[in-house]
Each structure stands twice: as C-alpha cells, then as structure tokens.
Design a protein around this motif. Structure first.
Motif, PDB file in Angstrom:
ATOM      1  N   TRP A   1       0.819  -1.204   0.000  1.00 54.71           N
ATOM      2  CA  TRP A   1       0.000   0.000   0.000  1.00 54.71           C
ATOM      3  C   TRP A   1       0.863   1.270   0.000  1.00 54.71           C
ATOM      4  O   TRP A   1       0.486   2.288  -0.555  1.00 54.71           O
ATOM      5  CB  TRP A   1      -0.945  -0.011   1.199  1.00 54.71           C
ATOM      6  N   GLN A   2       2.026   1.179   0.602  1.00 54.13           N
ATOM      7  CA  GLN A   2       2.949   2.319   0.568  1.00 54.13           C
ATOM      8  C   GLN A   2       3.384   2.600  -0.870  1.00 54.13           C
ATOM      9  O   GLN A   2       3.388   3.751  -1.324  1.00 54.13           O
ATOM     10  CB  GLN A   2       4.167   2.036   1.438  1.00 54.13           C
ATOM     11  N   LEU A   3       3.759   1.557  -1.619  1.00 51.55           N
ATOM     12  CA  LEU A   3       4.168   1.722  -3.018  1.00 51.55           C
ATOM     13  C   LEU A   3       2.994   2.137  -3.893  1.00 51.55           C
ATOM     14  O   LEU A   3       3.142   2.983  -4.798  1.00 51.55           O
ATOM     15  CB  LEU A   3       4.774   0.412  -3.545  1.00 51.55           C
TER      16      LEU A   3
ATOM     17  N   VAL B   1      -5.022  -0.263 -13.315  1.00 56.90           N
ATOM     18  CA  VAL B   1      -4.219  -1.390 -13.795  1.00 56.90           C
ATOM     19  C   VAL B   1      -2.866  -1.423 -13.085  1.00 56.90           C
ATOM     20  O   VAL B   1      -2.373  -2.486 -12.689  1.00 56.90           O
ATOM     21  CB  VAL B   1      -4.015  -1.300 -15.327  1.00 56.90           C
ATOM     22  N   ILE B   2      -2.274  -0.246 -12.918  1.00 58.26           N
ATOM     23  CA  ILE B   2      -0.971  -0.160 -12.248  1.00 58.26           C
ATOM     24  C   ILE B   2      -1.106  -0.552 -10.779  1.00 58.26           C
ATOM     25  O   ILE B   2      -0.246  -1.239 -10.223  1.00 58.26           O
ATOM     26  CB  ILE B   2      -0.388   1.254 -12.371  1.00 58.26           C
ATOM     27  N   GLN B   3      -2.211  -0.144 -10.153  1.00 62.92           N
ATOM     28  CA  GLN B   3      -2.436  -0.498  -8.751  1.00 62.92           C
ATOM     29  C   GLN B   3      -2.552  -2.017  -8.569  1.00 62.92           C
ATOM     30  O   GLN B   3      -1.978  -2.594  -7.646  1.00 62.92           O
ATOM     31  CB  GLN B   3      -3.725   0.183  -8.251  1.00 62.92           C
ATOM     32  N   ILE B   4      -3.274  -2.652  -9.487  1.00 59.66           N
ATOM     33  CA  ILE B   4      -3.417  -4.120  -9.421  1.00 59.66           C
ATOM     34  C   ILE B   4      -2.073  -4.798  -9.687  1.00 59.66           C
ATOM     35  O   ILE B   4      -1.721  -5.796  -9.052  1.00 59.66           O
ATOM     36  CB  ILE B   4      -4.480  -4.598 -10.430  1.00 59.66           C
TER      37      ILE B   4
ATOM     38  N   VAL C   1      -0.055  -7.461  -7.259  1.00 63.48           N
ATOM     39  CA  VAL C   1       0.378  -8.802  -7.669  1.00 63.48           C
ATOM     40  C   VAL C   1       1.884  -8.962  -7.497  1.00 63.48           C
ATOM     41  O   VAL C   1       2.361  -9.970  -6.950  1.00 63.48           O
ATOM     42  CB  VAL C   1      -0.038  -9.072  -9.135  1.00 63.48           C
ATOM     43  N   VAL C   2       2.642  -7.957  -7.939  1.00 61.92           N
ATOM     44  CA  VAL C   2       4.105  -8.064  -7.898  1.00 61.92           C
ATOM     45  C   VAL C   2       4.614  -8.085  -6.461  1.00 61.92           C
ATOM     46  O   VAL C   2       5.438  -8.941  -6.085  1.00 61.92           O
ATOM     47  CB  VAL C   2       4.752  -6.898  -8.676  1.00 61.92           C
ATOM     48  N   VAL C   3       4.142  -7.160  -5.630  1.00 65.23           N
ATOM     49  CA  VAL C   3       4.625  -7.071  -4.250  1.00 65.23           C
ATOM     50  C   VAL C   3       4.256  -8.313  -3.464  1.00 65.23           C
ATOM     51  O   VAL C   3       5.101  -8.912  -2.778  1.00 65.23           O
ATOM     52  CB  VAL C   3       4.084  -5.801  -3.560  1.00 65.23           C
TER      53      VAL C   3
ATOM     54  N   VAL D   1       4.114   7.581   8.731  1.00 64.76           N
ATOM     55  CA  VAL D   1       3.483   6.451   9.424  1.00 64.76           C
ATOM     56  C   VAL D   1       3.663   5.175   8.615  1.00 64.76           C
ATOM     57  O   VAL D   1       3.999   4.106   9.149  1.00 64.76           O
ATOM     58  CB  VAL D   1       1.981   6.727   9.669  1.00 64.76           C
ATOM     59  N   PHE D   2       3.471   5.278   7.308  1.00 66.41           N
ATOM     60  CA  PHE D   2       3.624   4.100   6.452  1.00 66.41           C
ATOM     61  C   PHE D   2       5.078   3.647   6.376  1.00 66.41           C
ATOM     62  O   PHE D   2       5.365   2.453   6.371  1.00 66.41           O
ATOM     63  CB  PHE D   2       3.084   4.399   5.053  1.00 66.41           C
ATOM     64  N   TYR D   3       6.006   4.606   6.315  1.00 65.75           N
ATOM     65  CA  TYR D   3       7.422   4.232   6.288  1.00 65.75           C
ATOM     66  C   TYR D   3       7.809   3.488   7.565  1.00 65.75           C
ATOM     67  O   TYR D   3       8.468   2.443   7.530  1.00 65.75           O
ATOM     68  CB  TYR D   3       8.296   5.480   6.149  1.00 65.75           C
TER      69      TYR D   3
END
Length: 436
Positions: free
Chosen positions: A108-110, A122-125, A129-131, A193-195
């Motif tokens: 979610w950070q990326l 599409v990029i979010q999906i 998948v990759v992460v 916070v996410f980092y």
C-alpha cells in the motif's frame, strides 16, 4: 501528500493474511490435499475477507478485538490444513500475521506513492500482484531454507510465547501512530506512518527469522547428540558381543574335546545319557550363522540370545561379503537399531508362532539391498516418513530410526519404512562401495 495515504483496504489485508497462512501451510506437513485443500483454502479466503470488510467501520475501541479475531481465523485455517501440534501451528500463525502486515504495508505504501505519478487501476493491481508475489515467494524460500533437513519441528511453550510476544510488540509499535499520534515514538505525518510501519514490520520479520534459526540450531544439536549416542551404544554392544563370543568359542572347543575324552573312557548308560544331554545343550552355542561378514555375524548372534528367551524366530538370508565397504560402526548402527526395534515389536505379540523376524542382505544391480521385516499386529501410524511411537515419552524415542537414516545417507543410500499386510518393513538401498 497526507491525503494520498489512506488506510489499507481491508480486502488487501485479508488477502495478505490468507496468503501468509497459505505460505506456511505449504511449508508444514498437511493433513488435507487435493480438492479438500482447495475447498478449505477458498472458504478461508472468503470468511477472512468478509470479516475484515464488514468490521471496517466499527469503533476504534473494537479494532484490537477485531484484529485478534482475524488472527484466530488465520489459526483455524492453518489448524484445518496442517498436520502438526497446536503449539507449532500457533507459532507459525504468529509469524504469518507479521508477514501479512509487512506485505500489506509495503504494497500500500508503493501503491499510494505511485498513485501520485499515474493513478491508473491497472498499475495499482499490478503493484499488488508483484509485491505480494515477491514477499510471499521470498518468505517461502527463506523458511524452507531454515527447516530443511528437519523431520519435524519441535516448539515448546516458551518458544511459542516468545514468538507471540515478539509479533504483538512489533504490531503494536508499527501501528502506534494510528492510535496515539502525539508521543515521542510516533508521527503525525501520514507518509511517515507508512514508512515506519513497513520498516518495523520488516525488522520484526528478521527478528523472528533469527529466532527461528536459533531454534533450529538447538534442535539440530540435540538431534545430532542423540544420534551419536545411539551410534556409540550400538558399537559398544557389538564390542561386548564380540568379547562374549570369543570366550564362548574358546569354551565351546574346550568342552568338545573334554566330551570326546569322557565318551572314550566311560561307557555306563547313565553317564552316557548325561554326556549326550551336555553335548546337545552345547550345540545351541555353536556359531552356526556365517554370512561372510564377521561384524554382522556377531551382531545377529548377540541378538539371537534375546530372541531365544522370548521365543522369537529369526530367519536370515544374507550375503555379508557385500558389506565389506562399510565401517564397522555403521553396520552396528543399521542392524543393531533395526533388530532392536523389531525384537521390541514382536515381543508384544501374544502368540509365539507369530513372533517372526526376517533379515535379507543381497545385491541388487549396483546396490546393496537390506531388508529387516517383522510381523506386526498393532496399527502403526506413519508421520514424516517415520512410524509414530506409542510410548508416552515421545521426545526421547525414535532416534534409533533417525540414526539408521543418518548412517545410510552417509553412503548416499535411501531408507523406507512401511507396513504391508501385518509386516513392518525396513528397506534400505545403498550404492555398492558407497563412500562413508
């Protein structure tokens, strides 16, 4: 920037928790496979997703109970799939929860950062998948590397509690800023916070990785120590047998000559009968078994004494010459432990006619085939390739069979235990002339 970093979608968290559990289910021994495995896994994903999605808008005070309930669902999923103790499953559940936290936070950070550059679904999906693929494939191979070579991981209460405390502490610290933003250890900037959460979760995973490595090192040391004790015990038995039979052979030959002298000088019927009885009794100590390998002969002859006491019938078809490439201690380990287990098993059979043990040593192409089979009336369960002991003290038993496998693998051989029509079979294949 703060408005870009929203809370992780619950469906992403549910998917991460499910994949983390699935990762460890593939590492541990499973009790369900095929269609049942797929069905239980699909049901677990559905239940985990529905629970997290429908509890999203509950009050903040219910957040911790909901997280505990989610962990419980993870544990139930693993419990239904994995064939191991509750402590081991609970231990891996704690690790799976922390792994899921890392995967969800990193993804979610990326995804949030990328949304600034190009907010395309599409990029979010693709990022999801990759992460998730990278994190869980990495975790799978990392865990496999730690537990490789272990027949069964043993976790005690202290180790289980330590893993739970570590996971809980890491989770609490990584999420502290969401609940208490005004502390020396938290931040009010959402991006930070996410980092912090990602880095703390990664640190927690590495702490548990090191902890797991240490547990496996201690288990390996314990197992190796027990196996070496078994090796020494069998070799010591052989040495004792050898000393005993040297004395018996000397007495045997001496008495043979004495009886011959008595028979020549005394012809009375009563004394003749006594001499015949003495000679018949002496024959039971005659070294009849000659396999071609003196070590094997001595071991089997030593075990035969115990077999005669318990009315156990032993048959042996062995070409001992093909064992000449093996070290004396290794022959003692394989045959000594195997025969001890067989004798112990058939002694429990009430009918003496069924107390049967058969030994075979023969060449098979370029291999040495060793088979030690015993009749068995009790039900034997197999786990991790080994028969499960019925003794109360399970932790201190089974090292005889492990020492057999340890010794056979020195010669690049294979060991197989199986039950076939009331016969417990130990089958060993070793390349002829294998290097110890």
């Amino acid at each position: 920037m703060n408005e870009l970093y929203q809370d992780i979608p619950r469906i992403y968290t549910a998917l991460a928790e499910w994949l983390a559990c699935l990762t460890y289910c593939l590492i541990l021994k499973r009790k369900v496979r095929g269609v049942r495995f797929v069905a239980i896994s699909a049901a677990a994903l559905l239940i985990q997703s529905l629970f997290l999605v429908y509890t999203k808008n509950l009050h903040i005070y219910l957040w911790i109970p909901c997280m505990l309930a989610a962990v419980l669902l993870m544990y139930l999923f693993m419990y239904l799939i994995c064939d191991d103790t509750k402590l081991v499953i609970g231990y891996y559940c704690a690790r799976a929860f922390l792994l899921a936290e890392l995967a969800a936070s990193l993804e979610w950070q990326l995804a949030s950062y990328t949304a600034v550059i190009k907010p395309a679904p599409v990029i979010q999906i693709l990022i999801l998948v990759v992460v998730y693929s990278l994190v869980f494939v990495w975790a799978y191979h990392m865990e496999k590397g730690i537990v490789r070579g272990f027949f069964q991981l043993e976790i005690n209460v202290h180790e289980f509690l330590a893993a739970v405390i570590i996971a809980a502490a890491v989770f609490a610290f990584s999420n502290l800023s969401f609940i208490f933003p005004n502390t020396p250890f938290t931040t009010q900037i959402t991006a930070d916070v996410f980092y912090v959460r990602t880095l703390v979760d990664l640190a927690g995973i590495m702490i548990l990785y090191v902890y797991q490595s240490r547990i496996c090192e201690l288990l390996a040391e314990k197992e190796l120590s027990n196996i070496h004790s078994m090796l020494k015990a069998q070799y010591d038995k052989y040495r004792n047998y050898q000393t005993t039979f040297d004395v018996i052979n000397m007495k045997y030959h001496d008495l043979k000559h004495q009886i011959a002298g008595l028979r020549a000088e005394m012809t009375e019927g009563e004394r003749q009968k006594w001499i015949d009885s003495l000679e018949q009794e002496l024959e039971s100590y005659s070294p009849e078994l000659e396999t071609g390998n003196s070590v094997l002969d001595t071991l089997i002859a030593g075990k035969m004494m115990n077999c005669q006491v318990h009315d156990i019938k032993v048959t042996c078809v062995a070409d001992g010459n093909i064992l000449d490439f093996m070290h004396v201690a290794d022959i003692c380990t394989i045959f000594g432990n195997a025969l001890d287990n067989a004798i112990e098993n058939v002694t429990l059979i009430e009918d003496p006619e069924k107390r049967l043990i058969h030994i075979t040593v023969s060449p098979k192409k370029n291999f040495v085939l060793i088979q030690i089979n015993n009749y068995c009336e009790s039900q034997i369960m197999m786990k991790n390739g080994y028969p499960v002991t019925t003794k109360a003290d399970k932790d201190n038993h089974g090292f005889g069979l492990k020492s057999i496998r340890y010794t056979v693998e020195k010669y690049h051989g294979t060991v197989k235990f199986e039950v076939n029509k009331n016969w417990f079979e130990l089958n060993i294949l070793i390349p002829q002339g294998g290097i110890g």
